[in-house]
Design an enzyme around this catalytic site. Structure first.
Site, PDB file in Angstrom:
ATOM      1  CG  ASP A 147      -0.108  -0.114   2.535  1.00 28.88           C
ATOM      2  OD1 ASP A 147       0.453  -1.200   2.773  1.00 28.88           O
ATOM      3  OD2 ASP A 147      -0.023   0.868   3.299  1.00 28.88           O
ATOM      4  CG  HIS A 148       4.709   0.738   1.216  1.00 27.26           C
ATOM      5  ND1 HIS A 148       4.165  -0.532   1.216  1.00 27.26           N
ATOM      6  CD2 HIS A 148       5.400   0.838   2.379  1.00 27.26           C
ATOM      7  CE1 HIS A 148       4.506  -1.161   2.331  1.00 27.26           C
ATOM      8  NE2 HIS A 148       5.240  -0.356   3.049  1.00 27.26           N
ATOM      9  CB  SER A 162       3.029   6.706   2.171  1.00 23.41           C
ATOM     10  OG  SER A 162       3.828   5.619   1.742  1.00 23.41           O
ATOM     11  CE1 TYR A 183       4.338   0.047  12.313  1.00 19.38           C
ATOM     12  CE2 TYR A 183       2.252   0.569  11.248  1.00 19.38           C
ATOM     13  CZ  TYR A 183       3.401  -0.189  11.320  1.00 19.38           C
ATOM     14  OH  TYR A 183       3.618  -1.184  10.405  1.00 19.38           O
ATOM     15  NE  ARG A 189       5.081   4.967  12.149  1.00 20.02           N
ATOM     16  CZ  ARG A 189       4.894   4.355  10.995  1.00 20.02           C
ATOM     17  NH1 ARG A 189       3.967   4.808  10.156  1.00 20.02           N
ATOM     18  NH2 ARG A 189       5.624   3.300  10.659  1.00 20.02           N
ATOM     19  CE  LYS A 195       3.124  -3.458   8.885  1.00 22.25           C
ATOM     20  NZ  LYS A 195       3.019  -2.658   7.630  1.00 22.25           N
ATOM     21  N   GLY A 204       9.772  -3.375   8.908  1.00 22.42           N
ATOM     22  CA  GLY A 204      10.737  -2.285   9.038  1.00 22.42           C
ATOM     23  C   GLY A 204      11.152  -1.696   7.700  1.00 22.42           C
ATOM     24  N   GLY A 256       6.618  -5.315   3.991  1.00 25.06           N
ATOM     25  CA  GLY A 256       6.464  -4.795   2.645  1.00 25.06           C
ATOM     26  C   GLY A 256       7.787  -4.371   2.052  1.00 25.06           C
TER      27      GLY A 256
END
Length: 269
Positions: free
Chosen positions: A30-31, A34, A153, A155, A184, A210, A236
């Site tokens: 899905d990157h 971003s 996460y 963040r 996750k 990571g 990923g």
């Protein structure tokens, strides 16, 4: 009339866990939204070829956005589950930790997905909205009998170390408390903290792969997480940034499927 939730969810979870090992290898792809490309320049076949290699290499599922499915052949999912990602945010935003919903559970079902995923950055400036989105999706998943993977996460502007054991445990708790079947998250560094996290979580914890700057160190850390009771791996960049993604996914599949204790979500029992 809504589907039989318990039966529908059990069927879809069984598809995710078709390998029978009790562990999951999920490859998030899905990157691009971003800002991280997932296809090497000059690599032929594009996304379709990559997904095919993941299926052949032993991945259990891939995470994709709805538009990406137009570039993947349907037969790739004969032995591979599809998790449709419902949230997104760009690296160009004034708040790169912000996430919004860009698809729905109904769309996921229309596209043939076996499960859905939602990303939450706990501690971000938009933390309340992201929590509300996760809760709303969890409600829709209950209605339609769809498994939910929460990517949570620690963040945000006040987070110095997103792998701090207390913060990771909090992130996993957020997912479980709001109704996710799987979570996750980034894993703590210490083996004792890894064991405490996986033992305390009522749902399987998938270790995040990571940034893949040091693949050897990343693999060692993921192996430690699996030994400590992680329910699998969700990697990923470690896969698609590897010189040979097919070889990397085979290594991860061996790690997850041969070493993970059988622990599947309670709803499948």
């Amino acid at each position: 009339m809504a589907p039989n939730d318990s039966f529908a969810r059990r069927v879809r979870l069984d598809r995710l866990y078709r390998n029978g090992s009790g562990g999951l290898l999920v490859v998030p792809l899905d990157h691009p939204i971003s800002g991280a490309p997932i296809i090497h320049s000059g690599r032929s076949g594009g996304l379709d070829r990559l997904v095919g290699e993941l299926a052949e290499g032993g991945a259990d599922a891939v995470v994709l956005h709805k538009g990406a499915l137009r570039h993947v052949a349907a037969h790739r999912f004969r032995d591979l589950s599809l998790i449709l990602h419902l949230s997104a945010g760009t690296g160009l935003s004034a708040d790169p930790d912000a996430k919004v919903l860009v698809a729905s559970v109904e769309e996921a079902l229309h596209l043939g997905a076996d499960a859905v995923s939602v990303h939450v950055n706990a501690g971000s400036r938009t933390d309340p909205r992201q929590l509300a989105d996760l809760a709303a999706v969890a409600g829709d998943c209950d209605r339609w009998g769809v498994p939910l993977l929460a990517m949570v996460y620690a963040r945000g502007p006040g987070i110095a170390d997103g792998r701090a054991p207390r913060l990771v445990a909090h992130a996993a708790a957020v997912a479980a408390e709001l109704g996710a079947d799987l979570v996750k998250t980034a894993m703590p560094r210490d083996a004792h903290d890894l064991e405490a996290l996986t033992a305390a979580s009522p749902i399987p914890v998938l270790a995040a792969g990571g940034d893949a700057l040091d693949s050897t160190a990343a693999l060692q850390h993921l192996a430690a997480a699996v030994r400590a009771g992680a329910g699998g791996v969700a990697a990923g960049r470690l896969v698609f940034n590897a010189p040979e993604p097919a070889a990397m996914v085979r290594r991860l599949a061996a790690l997850v499927h041969h070493h993970t204790p059988a622990r599947i979500p309670a709803r499948t029992r």
